[in-house]
Design a protein around this motif. Sequence first.
Motif, PDB file in Angstrom:
ATOM      1  N   SER A   1       0.834  -1.206   0.000  1.00 27.01           N
ATOM      2  CA  SER A   1       0.000   0.000   0.000  1.00 27.01           C
ATOM      3  C   SER A   1       0.867   1.252   0.000  1.00 27.01           C
ATOM      4  O   SER A   1       0.513   2.261  -0.607  1.00 27.01           O
TER       5      SER A   1
ATOM      6  N   GLN B   1      -7.289   0.251  -0.105  1.00 28.34           N
ATOM      7  CA  GLN B   1      -7.448  -0.998   0.627  1.00 28.34           C
ATOM      8  C   GLN B   1      -8.694  -0.952   1.512  1.00 28.34           C
ATOM      9  O   GLN B   1      -9.387  -1.945   1.684  1.00 28.34           O
TER      10      GLN B   1
ATOM     11  N   ASP C   1      -5.759  -1.779  -4.792  1.00 27.88           N
ATOM     12  CA  ASP C   1      -5.098  -2.300  -3.599  1.00 27.88           C
ATOM     13  C   ASP C   1      -5.970  -3.393  -2.980  1.00 27.88           C
ATOM     14  O   ASP C   1      -6.998  -3.111  -2.393  1.00 27.88           O
ATOM     15  N   GLU C   2      -5.552  -4.624  -3.143  1.00 22.70           N
ATOM     16  CA  GLU C   2      -6.282  -5.798  -2.645  1.00 22.70           C
ATOM     17  C   GLU C   2      -7.758  -5.757  -3.046  1.00 22.70           C
ATOM     18  O   GLU C   2      -8.643  -5.726  -2.189  1.00 22.70           O
TER      19      GLU C   2
HETATM   20 MG   LIG Z   1      -1.914  -2.854   2.170  1.00 21.92          MG
END
Ligand SMILES: [Mg+2]
Lengths: 241, 372
Positions: free
Chosen positions: A44, A82, A158-159
Motif C-alpha cells: 500500500s 485498501q 489495492d487488494e
Molecule cells: Mg496494504
Amino acid sequence: MNPSIDIQHLKKVFGKQVVLEDVNLTVKPGEIVGLIGPSGAGKSTVIKTMLGMEKADGGKALVLDTQMPNRKILGNIGYMAQSDALYESLSAKENLVFYGKMKGVDGQQLTSEIDHVAQVVDLTDDLTKRVSNFSGGMKRRLSLAIALLGDPDLLVLDEPTVGIDPSLRKKIWDELHRLRDAGRSVLVTTHVMDEAELTDRVALLLGGKVLAFDEPKKLEAEYKVPTIEEVFLAAEGELEK
Amino acid sequence: MKRVLAIAGRIGRELLRDKRTLAMVLIMPILVLWLLNIMFSANTTTSVKIATVGVDSQITKTLDKTKHVSVVKYDKKSTANDKLKHYKVDAVLTETSSNHYKVTYANIDPTKTSVAKAALKAAILKGKMTTMAKTSAALQAQLAQLTGQTAQTSTIKSSAGSTTKITNHYNYGDADTNFFSKMIPLMMGFFVFLISGMGMLGERTSGTLDRLLATPVKRGEIVSGYLISYGLLAVVQTIIVVYSAIWIMKIEVVGSVFSIIVINVLLALVALTFGMLLSTLASSEFQMMQFIPIVIVPQLLFSGIIPLDTMASWVQDFGKILPLTYAGDALTEIVMKGTSLANLGGDICALLIFIVVLGSLNILAMKRYRKV
Ligand SMILES: [Mg+2]
Ligand SMILES: Nc1ncnc2c1ncn2[C@@H]1O[C@H](COP(=O)(O)OP(=O)(O)O)[C@@H](O)[C@H]1O
C-alpha cells in the motif's frame, strides 16, 4: 511506448522504519502487474507514495509520463484503496455519482458508465440500497466499481478481491483482462498468491525491495517450483539467509 | 464549482439522513434555551438586597414588603455604591430629584437584577401613581421595552400629571443582552464546531478523504464544499435559535433580526473552519470531544461574558484573539442600540479574517493527505 508507471529507486521511511528501501517497478500499457508480498511488506505504501498521498523520501515515480505527485493526472487513474472508503448513509448509486463527479465525469456519460460498472461488479439490483446495508463483499465490489468510473487509462487496485467469493472474483479478473486487452494498464496488489498467476508480470515485494519481477511462468521456472506461492517462499528463504 | 456543489450536496444529503445530528443541531439549542429560561426565571429562592439613598419612605416600605426583597437605607451615596461594589447589595436606588430615580444594578446575577427591577417598578408605580390602574398595562409594556437598554431613561406620564423618571444603570454587563449576545452565539458556535469537526473526522477515518484526494479535486474545493453545506445548516440553526430566543426569553431587540442572524452565521463559519482544523489533530471522536473545553472555556472567560474591565491588560488583550469577542460586541450593538451592519465593519472584518485564515489553514492541513 512509454510505461504507464515507472517507479525508480523509490524510498519511504516512517519514523525510523524503512518501509521501502529501493523499489523499482514498471507497468506497461496493456499489461496487468501484480504486486505481491506479505501483509506489512509495503504494498500500500508503494501505491500511496506513487500517487502522492505520501511523500517519498527518495527516488521518483512517473505515472502516465507525469512526475508524481500531480493532481490533474489523478483524473486518469482509477484508484481503489485498501479500505472501502464509501459514504455509508448514501446509496450505492449516490456514491458512484459523487465519485464520478469528482473524477470529472458528468451527465449522460456518467449515467451510462454507472450502468456498465454496476454490471461488471454485479450490483445492478442493489444500486438504490444504502451502503450501510451492504455486506463486506458488496462494499468491496462497489469500491471497485468506483475505481472503474471514467474509463481510466491506469487502474491501481489495492487488494481488490478481499472478501469477494470465487465466482465473482473470476468475473472481476475477466473484466481486468478485458480492460488490459483494450490497452489499459493495471497495477494490482494482493497477498492471495494464486491470483498472481492471473497477472502478466509479478513483482515480489520483500524487505523493502522488489526481489523478483517477471512473468509468473518464468519466475516458476527460475525458482524451479510449480506455483507462485512457492516462488514466494523460496524468495523469502533466500532473503533470510 | 461543479465539484464544490457536488461535495456540498453530498454532505447535505448525509446530514439530512443523520437524524441524531440534525436533532442535536436544531432541537438541542431550543431545549437548552428553554432550560436556561426556567433557570433564569426560577427566582423563588433568590433574595435581593436593595440599598436606598434619600428615597421616599413610602416607596422603601412597599419595597421591603415585596417578597424576596429587603431594603437597607444609607445616608450617603458613596457608602451605598461601595456596598454595591463589594456585592453586599444588589442594587442602589437613589432619588436624584423629586420623582426622578436612578437605579444601579450590580448585575452579577441576571435573576437578581430582574427581581430587583420588577420590585422597583412595582413599588415606584404603587407609591407614586395610585390612579394608574387603568393605564398600567400600557405602562408595563413600555417599561418592558426599556429593560434591555443601558442607562435608559424612561419618562412616564401619569394621569395625575406628575412625571416619574427611572434611570437604570448596570455595573456589569447589560441586562439580558449579555445572554443574548454571548451565550447564544457561543452555544451555536459550539454545535457547529462539533458537528463539522466530527464530519471531517469521519471523512478522514473512513478513508473517504484519502479516496477523494485520489481524484483531481482541489483541496480548496473540498473545504469550500464543507463551508457551503455546514454554513447553510448554520443559517437554518441560527434562524431557529434567534427567533426562539426572542420568543422564549422575550428578549427585546432594538436592531434588525436579520443583522443578528448575519453576525451569528459569521461566527458559526468561524466555528466551522476551526472545528475542521482541530479535527485534523484528533484521531477519534473521543479526542474531538476533548477539544471542547479548550475551545469553550477561554471564550467563556475572556470574551466579555465575565467583565474584563477590572482584569489585567493581558487578559483583555487575550480577548481580542477570540472570535466571540467580536461577535458579542456586534450583537450587543445591534440588540441594544439598533446599530446597522454597515456600522459594524470592524467586527465583521475581524470575523471574516478568522474565516479566511482558518479556511486557508484547512486547505494547507490537507496537504498531509495529498502533496498537491
Ligand atoms: Mg496494504
Ligand atoms: N502512515 C504510516 N505511519 C507509520 N507507519 C506506517 C504508515 N503507513 C504504513 N506504515 C507501516 O509501513 C509498513 C507497510 O505498510 P503497508 O504499506 O500498509 O503494507 P501492506 O500494504 O503491504 O500490507 C507497515 O509496517 C506499517 O506499519
